[in-house]
Design a protein around this motif. Structure first.
Motif, mmCIF file in Angstrom:
data_model
loop_
_atom_site.group_PDB
_atom_site.id
_atom_site.type_symbol
_atom_site.label_atom_id
_atom_site.label_comp_id
_atom_site.label_asym_id
_atom_site.label_seq_id
_atom_site.Cartn_x
_atom_site.Cartn_y
_atom_site.Cartn_z
ATOM 1 N N GLN A 179 18.055 71.856 -51.832
ATOM 2 C CA GLN A 179 16.640 71.585 -52.090
ATOM 3 C C GLN A 179 15.879 72.903 -52.163
ATOM 4 N N THR A 180 14.690 72.844 -52.713
ATOM 5 C CA THR A 180 13.775 73.976 -52.672
ATOM 6 C C THR A 180 12.523 73.520 -51.929
ATOM 7 N N LEU A 181 11.649 74.455 -51.639
ATOM 8 C CA LEU A 181 10.408 74.089 -50.969
ATOM 9 C C LEU A 181 9.524 73.271 -51.910
ATOM 10 N N GLY A 182 9.689 73.436 -53.218
ATOM 11 C CA GLY A 182 8.943 72.632 -54.190
ATOM 12 C C GLY A 182 7.561 73.160 -54.499
ATOM 13 N N VAL A 183 7.380 74.472 -54.417
ATOM 14 C CA VAL A 183 6.076 75.064 -54.718
ATOM 15 C C VAL A 183 6.142 75.810 -56.044
ATOM 16 N N SER A 184 5.004 75.981 -56.682
ATOM 17 C CA SER A 184 4.975 76.709 -57.949
ATOM 18 C C SER A 184 3.994 77.877 -57.918
ATOM 19 N N SER A 185 3.343 78.076 -56.786
ATOM 20 C CA SER A 185 2.382 79.161 -56.636
ATOM 21 C C SER A 185 2.871 80.122 -55.556
ATOM 22 N N THR A 186 2.681 81.406 -55.790
ATOM 23 C CA THR A 186 3.078 82.391 -54.780
ATOM 24 C C THR A 186 2.191 82.320 -53.544
ATOM 25 N N TRP B 79 7.357 80.339 -44.728
ATOM 26 C CA TRP B 79 8.800 80.040 -44.642
ATOM 27 C C TRP B 79 9.655 81.131 -45.253
ATOM 28 N N VAL B 80 9.067 81.938 -46.123
ATOM 29 C CA VAL B 80 9.818 82.989 -46.791
ATOM 30 C C VAL B 80 10.297 84.003 -45.757
ATOM 31 N N GLY B 81 11.569 84.364 -45.843
ATOM 32 C CA GLY B 81 12.162 85.297 -44.891
ATOM 33 C C GLY B 81 12.852 84.627 -43.720
ATOM 34 N N THR B 82 12.698 83.307 -43.593
ATOM 35 C CA THR B 82 13.350 82.573 -42.507
ATOM 36 C C THR B 82 14.864 82.645 -42.665
ATOM 37 N N VAL B 83 15.548 82.909 -41.582
ATOM 38 C CA VAL B 83 17.014 82.924 -41.561
ATOM 39 C C VAL B 83 17.467 81.656 -40.867
ATOM 40 N N GLN C 208 21.099 79.037 -40.139
ATOM 41 C CA GLN C 208 22.525 78.763 -40.286
ATOM 42 C C GLN C 208 22.724 77.278 -40.524
ATOM 43 N N PHE C 209 23.598 76.966 -41.477
ATOM 44 C CA PHE C 209 23.932 75.595 -41.828
ATOM 45 C C PHE C 209 25.429 75.394 -41.645
ATOM 46 N N PRO C 210 25.857 74.187 -41.251
ATOM 47 C CA PRO C 210 27.293 73.910 -41.265
ATOM 48 C C PRO C 210 27.775 73.851 -42.713
ATOM 49 N N ASP C 211 29.035 74.179 -42.930
ATOM 50 C CA ASP C 211 29.593 74.141 -44.281
ATOM 51 C C ASP C 211 29.930 72.706 -44.654
ATOM 52 N N VAL C 212 28.875 71.953 -44.979
ATOM 53 C CA VAL C 212 28.969 70.531 -45.305
ATOM 54 C C VAL C 212 28.225 70.298 -46.618
ATOM 55 N N ASP C 213 28.808 69.511 -47.506
ATOM 56 C CA ASP C 213 28.139 69.154 -48.750
ATOM 57 C C ASP C 213 26.969 68.237 -48.402
ATOM 58 N N PRO C 214 25.711 68.654 -48.668
ATOM 59 C CA PRO C 214 24.562 67.839 -48.258
ATOM 60 C C PRO C 214 24.453 66.512 -49.014
ATOM 61 N N THR C 215 25.124 66.389 -50.145
ATOM 62 C CA THR C 215 25.075 65.154 -50.920
ATOM 63 C C THR C 215 26.077 64.121 -50.421
ATOM 64 N N THR C 216 27.306 64.575 -50.163
ATOM 65 C CA THR C 216 28.384 63.653 -49.774
ATOM 66 C C THR C 216 28.649 63.623 -48.278
ATOM 67 N N GLY C 217 28.227 64.660 -47.570
ATOM 68 C CA GLY C 217 28.514 64.754 -46.145
ATOM 69 C C GLY C 217 29.907 65.280 -45.847
ATOM 70 N N PRO D 221 11.044 72.950 -44.010
ATOM 71 C CA PRO D 221 11.004 71.570 -44.502
ATOM 72 C C PRO D 221 11.864 71.318 -45.740
ATOM 73 N N PHE D 222 12.921 72.121 -45.924
ATOM 74 C CA PHE D 222 13.852 71.882 -47.029
ATOM 75 C C PHE D 222 15.250 72.293 -46.585
ATOM 76 N N ALA D 223 16.237 71.590 -47.113
ATOM 77 C CA ALA D 223 17.627 71.797 -46.715
ATOM 78 C C ALA D 223 18.401 72.457 -47.850
ATOM 79 N N LEU D 224 19.691 72.664 -47.620
ATOM 80 C CA LEU D 224 20.537 73.127 -48.711
ATOM 81 C C LEU D 224 20.477 72.112 -49.844
#
Length: 176
Positions: A13-20, A26-30, A32-41, A8-11
């Protein structure tokens, strides 16, 4: 079994958690993302980057575009920047995160394969080997001369005239 759900988070971004205790599924998930700037596209290359979701167990913020190492005995948590030129990097902290980096205990992406920006610790010519640098000097990468070495991160495809400049590198930390 195939894992077909996207985290539930993209390049950038972080998952937004503060507790282990949070986000462990989600930890350990692999992914692949396209080489695209997520802010500008903006499409930067016609390549994909391979990332792993990891937890920051360093106790403080980890900054983007820096090489980090796995915590002892873990392939799902990182706890520091590289600290020696021959140290094996776990990956490069997501280049699209804000300059504040990723907070302690949060889950984020490290790039292990493909294009990513890396902050230089010295001048880096195009097509040179990029390797881990002692982060005690506040850096995490630099050009290395000669053959591949233990601290190898990838190859530079843009240049840096000096320290603290961002270069584009093709990272290759996928090891079998």
């Amino acid at each position: 079994m195939t894992f077909v759900n996207d985290p539930p988070f993209a390049l950038g971004q972080t998952l937004g958690v503060s507790s282990t205790d949070d986000g462990g599924g989600w930890v350990g998930t692999v992914k692949q993302f396209p080489d695209v700037d997520p802010t500008t596209g903006q499409v930067r290359s016609n390549r994909v980057k391979t990332c792993i979701a990891v937890r920051n167990t360093s106790g403080g913020a980890l900054l983007p575009k820096r090489a980090v190492v796995f915590a002892a005995g873990s392939f799902e948590a990182v706890d520091a920047y590289t600290t020696a030129t021959d140290e094996i990097a776990a990956g490069v902290v997501d280049e699209h995160l804000s300059s504040a980096g990723v907070a302690a205990n949060d889950v984020f992406w490290v790039t292990v394969g493909g294009p990513t920006e890396v902050t230089s610790g010295a001048a880096i010519p195009v097509d040179s080997t990029v390797s881990a640098l002692n982060a005690g000097a506040g850096k995490a990468t630099t050009a290395a001369a000669g053959a591949l070495q233990k601290g190898y991160i990838g190859r530079a495809i843009s240049a840096a005239a000096g320290a603290d400049e961002d270069i584009l590198a093709i990272v290759n930390l996928v090891r079998s």
